[in-house]
Design a protein around this motif. Structure first.
Motif, PDB file in Angstrom:
ATOM      1  N   LEU A 108       0.637  -1.499   0.053  1.00 43.76           N
ATOM      2  CA  LEU A 108      -0.165  -0.113   0.014  1.00 43.76           C
ATOM      3  C   LEU A 108       0.735   1.139  -0.258  1.00 43.76           C
ATOM      4  CD1 LEU A 108      -2.840   1.454  -0.269  1.00 43.76           C
ATOM      5  CD2 LEU A 108      -3.267   0.605   2.748  1.00 43.76           C
ATOM      6  N   ALA A 109       1.687   0.825   0.733  1.00 42.28           N
ATOM      7  CA  ALA A 109       3.010   2.355   0.588  1.00 42.28           C
ATOM      8  C   ALA A 109       3.497   2.626  -1.190  1.00 42.28           C
ATOM      9  CB  ALA A 109       3.984   2.441   2.314  1.00 42.28           C
ATOM     10  N   ARG A 110       3.721   1.719  -1.126  1.00 45.33           N
ATOM     11  CA  ARG A 110       4.489   2.006  -1.905  1.00 45.33           C
ATOM     12  C   ARG A 110       3.262   2.503  -3.685  1.00 45.33           C
ATOM     13  NH1 ARG A 110       9.059  -0.114  -5.637  1.00 45.33           N
ATOM     14  NH2 ARG A 110       8.954   1.975  -6.743  1.00 45.33           N
ATOM     15  N   GLU A 111       1.838   2.455  -2.876  1.00 43.79           N
ATOM     16  CA  GLU A 111       1.197   1.933  -4.552  1.00 43.79           C
ATOM     17  C   GLU A 111       1.004   3.374  -4.388  1.00 43.79           C
ATOM     18  OE1 GLU A 111      -0.774  -2.159  -4.627  1.00 43.79           O
ATOM     19  OE2 GLU A 111      -1.726  -0.103  -3.221  1.00 43.79           O
ATOM     20  N   CYS A 112       0.961   4.288  -3.022  1.00 45.52           N
ATOM     21  CA  CYS A 112       0.991   5.581  -2.523  1.00 45.52           C
ATOM     22  C   CYS A 112       1.735   6.490  -3.102  1.00 45.52           C
ATOM     23  CB  CYS A 112       1.343   5.864  -0.580  1.00 45.52           C
ATOM     24  SG  CYS A 112      -0.891   4.891  -0.738  1.00 45.52           S
ATOM     25  N   GLY A 113       3.114   5.960  -3.653  1.00 45.51           N
ATOM     26  CA  GLY A 113       4.056   6.522  -3.488  1.00 45.51           C
ATOM     27  C   GLY A 113       5.516   7.019  -2.922  1.00 45.51           C
ATOM     28  N   VAL A 114       5.127   6.302  -1.429  1.00 44.61           N
ATOM     29  CA  VAL A 114       6.109   5.993  -0.607  1.00 44.61           C
ATOM     30  C   VAL A 114       7.876   5.065  -0.781  1.00 44.61           C
ATOM     31  CG1 VAL A 114       6.848   5.443   1.392  1.00 44.61           C
ATOM     32  CG2 VAL A 114       4.486   6.724   1.569  1.00 44.61           C
ATOM     33  N   ASP A 115       8.418   5.782  -0.377  1.00 49.22           N
ATOM     34  CA  ASP A 115       9.580   5.804  -1.266  1.00 49.22           C
ATOM     35  C   ASP A 115      10.510   4.014  -0.172  1.00 49.22           C
ATOM     36  OD1 ASP A 115      10.542   7.416  -2.265  1.00 49.22           O
ATOM     37  OD2 ASP A 115      10.700   8.810  -0.523  1.00 49.22           O
ATOM     38  N   ALA A 118      10.662 -10.841   0.983  1.00 51.55           N
ATOM     39  CA  ALA A 118       8.837 -10.720   1.381  1.00 51.55           C
ATOM     40  C   ALA A 118       8.638  -9.533   0.354  1.00 51.55           C
ATOM     41  CB  ALA A 118       8.285 -11.790   2.242  1.00 51.55           C
ATOM     42  N   ILE A 119       9.724  -7.886   1.289  1.00 53.25           N
ATOM     43  CA  ILE A 119       8.922  -6.980   0.800  1.00 53.25           C
ATOM     44  C   ILE A 119       9.634  -6.668  -0.152  1.00 53.25           C
ATOM     45  CG2 ILE A 119       9.266  -4.640   1.589  1.00 53.25           C
ATOM     46  CD1 ILE A 119       8.760  -5.823   3.654  1.00 53.25           C
ATOM     47  N   LYS A 120      10.905  -6.983  -0.770  1.00 51.74           N
ATOM     48  CA  LYS A 120      11.391  -6.617  -1.899  1.00 51.74           C
ATOM     49  C   LYS A 120      10.624  -7.302  -3.576  1.00 51.74           C
ATOM     50  CE  LYS A 120      15.487  -3.683  -0.882  1.00 51.74           C
ATOM     51  NZ  LYS A 120      15.594  -2.878  -1.753  1.00 51.74           N
ATOM     52  N   GLN A 121      10.041  -8.628  -2.657  1.00 50.35           N
ATOM     53  CA  GLN A 121       9.751  -9.215  -3.540  1.00 50.35           C
ATOM     54  C   GLN A 121       8.062  -8.635  -4.048  1.00 50.35           C
ATOM     55  OE1 GLN A 121       8.656 -13.265  -2.630  1.00 50.35           O
ATOM     56  NE2 GLN A 121       8.968 -13.736  -4.788  1.00 50.35           N
ATOM     57  N   ALA A 122       7.675  -7.936  -3.255  1.00 52.38           N
ATOM     58  CA  ALA A 122       6.352  -7.750  -3.324  1.00 52.38           C
ATOM     59  C   ALA A 122       6.588  -6.508  -3.534  1.00 52.38           C
ATOM     60  CB  ALA A 122       5.164  -8.025  -1.841  1.00 52.38           C
ATOM     61  N   CYS A 123       7.153  -5.625  -3.730  1.00 52.53           N
ATOM     62  CA  CYS A 123       7.422  -4.082  -4.091  1.00 52.53           C
ATOM     63  C   CYS A 123       8.241  -3.839  -4.819  1.00 52.53           C
ATOM     64  CB  CYS A 123       7.140  -3.009  -2.449  1.00 52.53           C
ATOM     65  SG  CYS A 123       6.342  -3.718  -1.514  1.00 52.53           S
ATOM     66  N   GLY A 124       9.628  -4.830  -5.080  1.00 55.50           N
ATOM     67  CA  GLY A 124      10.690  -4.127  -6.375  1.00 55.50           C
ATOM     68  C   GLY A 124      12.026  -3.800  -4.973  1.00 55.50           C
ATOM     69  N   THR A 125      13.188  -4.147  -5.438  1.00 58.07           N
ATOM     70  CA  THR A 125      14.117  -3.886  -5.393  1.00 58.07           C
ATOM     71  C   THR A 125      14.986  -2.292  -4.858  1.00 58.07           C
ATOM     72  OG1 THR A 125      14.778  -3.864  -7.151  1.00 58.07           O
ATOM     73  CG2 THR A 125      15.212  -6.386  -6.285  1.00 58.07           C
ATOM     74  N   ASP A 126      13.618  -0.967  -5.564  1.00 60.50           N
ATOM     75  CA  ASP A 126      14.232  -0.468  -5.510  1.00 60.50           C
ATOM     76  C   ASP A 126      13.702   0.460  -4.516  1.00 60.50           C
ATOM     77  OD1 ASP A 126      11.866  -0.005  -7.047  1.00 60.50           O
ATOM     78  OD2 ASP A 126      12.570   1.554  -7.944  1.00 60.50           O
ATOM     79  N   PHE A 127      12.949   0.195  -3.997  1.00 56.45           N
ATOM     80  CA  PHE A 127      11.896   0.136  -2.318  1.00 56.45           C
ATOM     81  C   PHE A 127      13.042  -0.186  -1.222  1.00 56.45           C
ATOM     82  CE2 PHE A 127       8.313  -0.353   0.493  1.00 56.45           C
ATOM     83  CZ  PHE A 127       7.535   0.708  -0.132  1.00 56.45           C
ATOM     84  N   LEU A 128      12.383   1.173  -0.579  1.00 50.76           N
ATOM     85  CA  LEU A 128      13.830   1.081   0.548  1.00 50.76           C
ATOM     86  C   LEU A 128      13.714  -0.036   1.551  1.00 50.76           C
ATOM     87  CD1 LEU A 128      15.266   4.964   0.483  1.00 50.76           C
ATOM     88  CD2 LEU A 128      16.139   3.082  -0.802  1.00 50.76           C
ATOM     89  N   THR A 129      14.301  -0.427   1.899  1.00 50.74           N
ATOM     90  CA  THR A 129      14.164  -1.269   3.345  1.00 50.74           C
ATOM     91  C   THR A 129      15.610  -0.382   4.479  1.00 50.74           C
ATOM     92  OG1 THR A 129      15.784  -2.964   2.644  1.00 50.74           O
ATOM     93  CG2 THR A 129      13.395  -3.976   2.612  1.00 50.74           C
ATOM     94  N   ALA A 143      22.423  -8.151   6.699  1.00 47.28           N
ATOM     95  CA  ALA A 143      21.302  -7.916   6.407  1.00 47.28           C
ATOM     96  C   ALA A 143      21.373  -7.134   5.397  1.00 47.28           C
ATOM     97  CB  ALA A 143      20.976  -6.617   7.400  1.00 47.28           C
ATOM     98  N   CYS A 144      22.784  -7.174   4.856  1.00 39.04           N
ATOM     99  CA  CYS A 144      23.201  -6.429   3.459  1.00 39.04           C
ATOM    100  C   CYS A 144      23.389  -7.147   2.343  1.00 39.04           C
ATOM    101  CB  CYS A 144      24.667  -5.644   4.091  1.00 39.04           C
ATOM    102  SG  CYS A 144      24.132  -3.457   4.416  1.00 39.04           S
ATOM    103  N   ASP A 145      23.052  -8.297   2.905  1.00 43.06           N
ATOM    104  CA  ASP A 145      23.247  -9.398   2.247  1.00 43.06           C
ATOM    105  C   ASP A 145      21.767  -9.460   1.776  1.00 43.06           C
ATOM    106  OD1 ASP A 145      26.215  -9.436   1.324  1.00 43.06           O
ATOM    107  OD2 ASP A 145      26.341 -11.344   2.992  1.00 43.06           O
ATOM    108  N   ALA A 146      21.125  -9.432   2.606  1.00 42.30           N
ATOM    109  CA  ALA A 146      19.303  -9.773   1.850  1.00 42.30           C
ATOM    110  C   ALA A 146      18.777  -8.573   2.037  1.00 42.30           C
ATOM    111  CB  ALA A 146      18.166 -10.064   3.135  1.00 42.30           C
ATOM    112  N   GLY A 147      19.393  -7.909   1.185  1.00 45.21           N
ATOM    113  CA  GLY A 147      19.382  -6.421   0.286  1.00 45.21           C
ATOM    114  C   GLY A 147      18.345  -4.861   1.507  1.00 45.21           C
ATOM    115  N   ALA A 148      18.700  -4.974   2.611  1.00 43.32           N
ATOM    116  CA  ALA A 148      18.678  -3.648   3.199  1.00 43.32           C
ATOM    117  C   ALA A 148      19.954  -2.650   2.901  1.00 43.32           C
ATOM    118  CB  ALA A 148      19.547  -4.216   4.946  1.00 43.32           C
ATOM    119  N   ASP A 149      18.759  -1.675   2.701  1.00 44.24           N
ATOM    120  CA  ASP A 149      19.639  -0.498   1.963  1.00 44.24           C
ATOM    121  C   ASP A 149      19.552   0.580   3.118  1.00 44.24           C
ATOM    122  OD1 ASP A 149      18.454  -0.525  -0.513  1.00 44.24           O
ATOM    123  OD2 ASP A 149      16.344  -1.070  -0.016  1.00 44.24           O
TER     124      ASP A 149
END
Ligand code: C5P
Length: 237
Positions: A148-155, A166-177, A201-207
């Motif tokens: 929902l946050a992604r759909e609203c334009g949240v980063d 799970a979040i990167k898969q649902a929202c895309g890799t450019d969606f910050l964690t 955490a970095c290996d899992a994709g944490a920004d």
């Protein structure tokens, strides 16, 4: 754009201006960001923010806004008058789509806007007691709110290291964690529950890695931050 020198964001977690600004100055050049929160901002306001900003380390202003869309929008408009504006600000995703859209408009790209999904202090039982439907657990609620946050334009969102995939898969890799609960090997877990090492955490994709006590309570905070930064660089050419 958010381009910190490394993903380490030190949670200063103090209401004391002198302590926060001294630590931020000492850590300049060693960490990517510092985080100040409610206990600091409610005590010291814009003047306190300014004192920390003098260290010239990008600031994550962790105030977790949650109110009707108009109030959150105007609150963020006020925060955007801080100079320089915070690198990251945040709202609660449970404030709803209209509130997050108002936040996105108010920030207008001047900061990265992050949403808190489900506070990690809440268990499945707490959520059910608060009226959340019981056929989803906290992790599933977190992914739904991230979408929902992604759909609203949240980063991006704040999440545990265990939710990144799970979040990167649902929202895309450019969606910050933005990931708290980080504990370098050999440091105390304290009150954190779902922890990961900085490297894992970095290996899992944490920004962004939000790290408090392992740095702020170390005998030498700069050395502790350097050790984490070095661990992150190992094997990276
Ligand atoms: O000292 P420690 O590394 O545990 O600090 C973590 C920081 O991240 C604190 O500022 C804490 O409030 C924040 N945080 C967290 N868990 C969340 C959201 C924020 O630990 N889910």
């Amino acid at each position: 754009m958010l381009q910190p020198i490394n993903p380490i964001c030190v949670a200063l977690d103090t209401p004391d201006i002198a302590q926060a600004s001294q630590l931020a100055k000492a850590l300049r050049g060693h960490v990517g960001l510092v985080k100040i929160g409610m206990e600091f901002y409610y005590a010291n306001g814009a003047a306190g923010y300014q004192a920390v900003a003098e260290a010239q380390v990008p600031i994550f202003l962790d105030l977790k806004l949650h109110d009707i869309p108009n109030t959150v929008g105007e609150g963020l408009q006020s925060l955007m008058k801080l100079a320089p504006p915070p690198a990251i600000v945040n709202v609660h995703a449970t404030g709803g789509a209209a509130m997050m859209e108002a936040a996105v408009s108010a920030v207008a790209g001047r900061s990265r806007l992050i949403a808190v999904t489900i506070l990690t202090s809440l268990s499945d039982t707490d959520l059910s007691a608060a009226g959340f439907v019981s056929d989803r657990n906290t992790a599933q609620h977190a992914v739904k709110l991230a979408k929902l946050a992604r759909e609203c334009g949240v980063d991006g969102v704040v999440c545990s290291a265990h939710e990144i995939a799970a979040i990167k898969q649902a929202c895309g890799t450019d969606f910050l964690t933005v990931v708290p609960g980080i504990r370098p090997g050999g440091t105390s877990v304290q009150d954190q529950k779902r922890i990961a090492t900085p490297r894992a955490a970095c290996d899992a994709g944490a920004d962004v890695l939000v790290i408090g006590r392992p740095i702020t309570r170390a005998k030498d905070p700069v050395l502790a931050a350097r050790a984490i930064a070095d661990e992150l660089c190992e094997g990276v050419s």
